[in-house]
Design a protein around this motif. Structure first.
Motif, PDB file in Angstrom:
ATOM      1  N   ALA A  37      57.178  49.511  56.009  1.00 52.83           N
ATOM      2  CA  ALA A  37      56.840  49.130  57.385  1.00 52.83           C
ATOM      3  C   ALA A  37      55.406  49.503  57.736  1.00 52.83           C
ATOM      4  O   ALA A  37      54.803  48.887  58.621  1.00 52.83           O
ATOM      5  CB  ALA A  37      57.810  49.784  58.358  1.00 52.83           C
ATOM      6  N   LYS A  38      54.875  50.514  57.053  1.00 56.25           N
ATOM      7  CA  LYS A  38      53.504  50.954  57.313  1.00 56.25           C
ATOM      8  C   LYS A  38      52.566  50.430  56.234  1.00 56.25           C
ATOM      9  O   LYS A  38      53.006  50.116  55.119  1.00 56.25           O
ATOM     10  CB  LYS A  38      53.455  52.487  57.363  1.00 56.25           C
ATOM     11  N   PRO A  39      51.253  50.347  56.532  1.00 55.11           N
ATOM     12  CA  PRO A  39      50.298  49.855  55.531  1.00 55.11           C
ATOM     13  C   PRO A  39      50.329  50.696  54.260  1.00 55.11           C
ATOM     14  O   PRO A  39      50.570  51.906  54.301  1.00 55.11           O
ATOM     15  CB  PRO A  39      48.950  49.984  56.240  1.00 55.11           C
ATOM     16  N   VAL A  40      50.099  50.040  53.132  1.00 52.88           N
ATOM     17  CA  VAL A  40      50.010  50.717  51.842  1.00 52.88           C
ATOM     18  C   VAL A  40      48.534  50.895  51.488  1.00 52.88           C
ATOM     19  O   VAL A  40      47.742  49.958  51.582  1.00 52.88           O
ATOM     20  CB  VAL A  40      50.725  49.909  50.739  1.00 52.88           C
ATOM     21  N   GLU A  41      48.174  52.105  51.079  1.00 56.70           N
ATOM     22  CA  GLU A  41      46.786  52.425  50.777  1.00 56.70           C
ATOM     23  C   GLU A  41      46.298  51.701  49.519  1.00 56.70           C
ATOM     24  O   GLU A  41      47.085  51.206  48.719  1.00 56.70           O
ATOM     25  CB  GLU A  41      46.635  53.938  50.597  1.00 56.70           C
ATOM     26  N   ASP A  42      44.976  51.643  49.363  1.00 54.11           N
ATOM     27  CA  ASP A  42      44.386  51.074  48.155  1.00 54.11           C
ATOM     28  C   ASP A  42      44.716  51.981  46.968  1.00 54.11           C
ATOM     29  O   ASP A  42      44.707  53.212  47.084  1.00 54.11           O
ATOM     30  CB  ASP A  42      42.876  50.951  48.306  1.00 54.11           C
ATOM     31  N   CYS A  43      44.996  51.394  45.815  1.00 58.80           N
ATOM     32  CA  CYS A  43      45.429  52.192  44.668  1.00 58.80           C
ATOM     33  C   CYS A  43      44.265  52.787  43.885  1.00 58.80           C
ATOM     34  O   CYS A  43      44.467  53.690  43.073  1.00 58.80           O
ATOM     35  CB  CYS A  43      46.313  51.351  43.751  1.00 58.80           C
ATOM     36  N   GLY A  44      43.051  52.278  44.080  1.00 59.91           N
ATOM     37  CA  GLY A  44      41.892  52.841  43.408  1.00 59.91           C
ATOM     38  C   GLY A  44      41.557  52.215  42.065  1.00 59.91           C
ATOM     39  O   GLY A  44      40.554  52.583  41.433  1.00 59.91           O
ATOM     40  N   LEU A  45      42.365  51.275  41.593  1.00 57.98           N
ATOM     41  CA  LEU A  45      42.087  50.568  40.346  1.00 57.98           C
ATOM     42  C   LEU A  45      41.969  49.068  40.613  1.00 57.98           C
ATOM     43  O   LEU A  45      42.455  48.565  41.629  1.00 57.98           O
ATOM     44  CB  LEU A  45      43.209  50.790  39.334  1.00 57.98           C
ATOM     45  N   ARG A  46      41.315  48.368  39.680  1.00 61.81           N
ATOM     46  CA  ARG A  46      41.322  46.902  39.745  1.00 61.81           C
ATOM     47  C   ARG A  46      42.673  46.425  39.223  1.00 61.81           C
ATOM     48  O   ARG A  46      43.079  46.783  38.122  1.00 61.81           O
ATOM     49  CB  ARG A  46      40.190  46.322  38.906  1.00 61.81           C
ATOM     50  N   VAL A  47      43.363  45.650  40.025  1.00 63.94           N
ATOM     51  CA  VAL A  47      44.689  45.170  39.647  1.00 63.94           C
ATOM     52  C   VAL A  47      44.688  43.653  39.646  1.00 63.94           C
ATOM     53  O   VAL A  47      44.292  43.018  40.634  1.00 63.94           O
ATOM     54  CB  VAL A  47      45.775  45.703  40.611  1.00 63.94           C
ATOM     55  N   GLU A  48      45.116  43.071  38.544  1.00 61.36           N
ATOM     56  CA  GLU A  48      45.210  41.626  38.397  1.00 61.36           C
ATOM     57  C   GLU A  48      46.673  41.202  38.408  1.00 61.36           C
ATOM     58  O   GLU A  48      47.541  41.898  37.869  1.00 61.36           O
ATOM     59  CB  GLU A  48      44.567  41.177  37.076  1.00 61.36           C
TER      60      GLU A  48
END
Length: 286
Positions: free
Chosen positions: A133-144
């Motif tokens: 329900a809440k925003p998910v933070e950036d994971c810090g890696l490039r994800v494809e």
């Protein structure tokens, strides 16, 4: 009201996937998910169909079991049938002797019957969930994300290579990925590959939704053996949660062996709530 058990057929798998999707509810135990069926679809439609048992009541699917080569059957039971003692008895009666263990995390009547019938606690699993329900933070890696309609060969090969490097016994192949991605269950799924700053493929995950507002599943998720201990497990877990959120899932869910303390800690570090362990049931010795 009559209850009928049948072995699945390839033509019925799409209907069964939809029924299992309907079993998924926020706040309910983590049980057999469309993603479990979707992942096993990579082995081929006929092999999956042969492993699936379906219980219907007056034409409505109320329970589904998926067996594996190790003699474990993983159960999903409709929430409306969780307290149905008649259904529980029929499922137990219908389990072939070849099944030595049952994964039954939902269905109070069935769990109680297994316990009272002498089935004993087997492997312990820890369920974990993250509320989306809440925003998910950036994971810090490039994800494809692999697009099944426009597959980049290098990305697909990276996905397979990380899978095999993360799980020593894995037999996953490009051909198996293509089989899985062509299946109906994959229409609500994504495959993710994470890269470090040097461009190395370091982690991967496949995420499966069960439809908007229902819990989604991480299955599987792994980090390349040559790139562990650098926070990539947490990163790909966060990325998987973000993907499920974008796809409309209410929660991200996963279940890992309780003995895998490192895995449990990784999920907790990625914002997942740890729930009390639940055990499989093992058939009593004769």
């Amino acid at each position: 009201m009559s209850i009928v058990m049948r072995v699945a057929t390839p033509d019925a798998l799409g209907e069964i996937v939809e029924a299992v999707a309907g079993f998924q509810r926020p706040g309910r135990p983590v049980q057999l998910h469309p993603g479990d069926l979707g992942w096993n679809w990579s082995l081929g439609m006929q092999k999956l169909a042969d492993a699936v048992r379906v219980w219907s009541r007056d034409g409505e699917i109320v329970a589904v079991g998926m067996g594996d080569d190790d003699g474990l059957i993983r159960m999903g039971i409709a929430p409306s049938a969780g307290d149905d003692a008649v259904l529980a008895g029929r499922i137990l009666d219908d389990l072939p002797d070849g099944y030595r263990a049952v994964e039954a995390r939902s269905g109070r009547a069935f769990r109680a019957l297994l316990d009272s019938s002498g089935w004993v606690a087997d492997e312990s699993w820890t369920p974990l969930t993250r509320d989306l329900a809440k925003p998910v933070e950036d994971c810090g890696l490039r994800v494809e994300t692999i697009d099944p309609h426009d597959v980049r060969d290098q990305l697909l090969h990276d996905r397979v290579a990380v899978q095999r490097a993360a799980f020593p016994t894995s037999t996953f192949t490009v051909e198996r990925w293509r089989t899985m991605a062509a299946a109906p269950a994959y229409r609500r799924a994504r495959c993710l590959v994470a890269y470090d700053n040097a461009g190395n493929a370091v982690a991967t995950a496949t995420v499966w939704t069960a439809g908007p507002g229902r819990p989604g599943l991480l299955e599987p998720l792994g980090v390349h053996r040559d790139h562990r201990g650098q926070g990539h497990g947490r990163a790909i877990t966060v990325a998987a949660a973000a993907a499920l959120q974008e796809m409309g899932s209410s929660h991200a869910t996963v279940c890992t062996p309780t003995a895998n303390t490192g895995g449990v800690a990784t999920y907790v570090s990625a914002g997942f709530e740890q729930h009390p362990p639940v055990t499989d049931f093992r058939r009593p010795s004769r």
